[in-house]
Design an enzyme around this catalytic site. Structure first.
Site, short mmCIF file in Angstrom:
data_model
loop_
_atom_site.label_atom_id
_atom_site.label_comp_id
_atom_site.label_asym_id
_atom_site.label_seq_id
_atom_site.Cartn_x
_atom_site.Cartn_y
_atom_site.Cartn_z
N VAL A 1 37.35 31.98 -9.94
CA VAL A 1 38.75 32.01 -9.46
C VAL A 1 39.64 31.13 -10.32
CG1 VAL A 1 40.31 31.59 -7.54
CG2 VAL A 1 38.09 32.60 -7.12
N CYS A 2 39.17 29.91 -10.64
CA CYS A 2 39.97 29.02 -11.49
C CYS A 2 40.25 29.70 -12.82
CB CYS A 2 39.23 27.74 -11.82
SG CYS A 2 38.66 26.89 -10.40
N GLY A 3 39.22 30.38 -13.33
CA GLY A 3 39.38 31.06 -14.60
C GLY A 3 40.58 31.99 -14.57
#
Lengths: 168, 179
Positions: free
Chosen positions: A46-48
């Site tokens: 998700v951060c990516g």
């Protein structure tokens, strides 16, 4: 979910490492809107997506003269590898030692997991929080809230500018 | 936060009947592997809801991680001016594993698109603002990654396999008919 600092509060100042030999101090950015994007970890899917999206939006942020800072508890070498892999063009700060100290000041630290919340803050030119949002940790909050907040700040600045001009 | 802010309009690429009860809008990237698999799912949905669904594709290229996403999107737009947007769209996804500028030019040649004009359009960025407008419209609608689907203007949360999307469409139809 912890309760994060809200609009109207002066953003706590901090100095964090941005590369192995460089530090960044929040108050040095006074005069510009600043976006603080706390996120749990480099490399997690998700951060990516989230940082990839912000990376694409840098020209939009710059239209508002705003700077974006990503913050997680990862160390500088981890950030460097992550930034290189994703071709990131904005700084990632290491809230690494003492771990999560800055995130804690913003109410954006998850004690149970020892990582930052997925929390966004938009600061005005004077360093006061204008907008903040804490997303469920597995959900990418996107950028619509950030852009709305920056537009409001720009509108306010324009109104003030006009008033100042009117006084002259 | 989860509603489509840019209504379907004249500048969109639309497949299916204009007054369909179901409007499925996808924000996608030609170099995104999840979008390529979603492409087959959309085909299945179109057959399943035949005559009742229209499909709109909008560009959401993540150019810093997908170096050919932008040129692919602009090429699809160029193909659109010759009336073969969907042919280009399908071919780009089918050839995603070997996507490159030569691959795109080869697809264009098979679609009998004029090479010189296409190269010029890409070099001058003729369609860059159209692609960027799609992208920014998506961002303002809360699109945070690809593919993102909107069913009758409401964002689809959850997986994008056939069963999940088909049941989300059925529920949306039921909700809309009671509204």
């Amino acid at each position: 979910m912890s309760s994060i600092l809200t609009a109207g509060i002066v953003a706590p100042n901090f100095t964090l490492r941005v590369t192995p030999d460089q530090m960044l101090t929040l108050s040095d950015l006074r005069g510009k809107p600043v976006i603080l994007a706390f996120y749990p970890a480099d490399w997690s899917p998700v951060c990516g997506d989230q940082v990839t999206l912000y990376n694409e939006l840098l020209p939009e942020f710059h239209k508002h003269n705003a700077e974006i800072l990503g913050i997680s508890v990862d160390g500088v070498w981890c950030h460097a590898a992550f930034a290189r892999d994703r071709n990131l063009h904005f700084p990632l700060l290491a809230d690494f030692e003492p771990k999560g100290a800055v995130a804690k000041k913003y109410g954006a630290y998850r004690d149970s997991e020892g990582v930052c919340e997925r929390a966004l803050f938009v600061l005005d030119r004077q360093g006061t929080i204008a907008w903040s949002y804490c997303s469920p940790v597995a959900v990418n909050p996107g950028a619509d809230g950030i852009l709305d907040a920056l537009e409001q700040l720009s509108d306010q600045a324009n109104v003030h500018g006009q008033l100042e001009n009117a006084d002259q | 936060m989860a509603n489509l802010k840019t209504p379907i309009n004249k500048s969109d690429h639309i497949r299916g009947p204009a007054h369909a009860a179901i409007s499925l809008v996808e924000y996608g990237d030609y170099q995104c592997p999840f979008c390529a698999s979603a492409c087959a799912v959309v085909d299945q949905l179109e057959s399943y809801f035949e005559g009742k669904m229209r499909f709109v594709f909008r560009h959401f290229p993540l150019t810093e991680v997908h170096p050919y996403a932008e040129v692919a999107a602009e090429s699809a737009e160029f193909a659109g001016t010759a009336g073969v947007f969907w042919e280009m769209h399908d071919a780009l996804f089918r050839n995603q594993a070997i996507l490159s500028v030569p691959t795109i030019m080869l697809i264009a040649e098979k679609l009998r698109l004029p090479e010189t004009m296409m190269r010029l359009a890409l070099e001058t960025g003729q369609f860059r603002s159209k692609v960027r407008n799609d992208f920014m419209g998506g961002v303002r609608s809360g699109v945070n990654g690809t593919p993102t689907f909107f069913i009758n203007g409401v964002r689809h949360e959850g997986p994008f396999d056939f069963a999940s999307l088909a049941s989300a469409i059925q529920s949306r139809l039921a909700a809309d008919s009671h509204a």
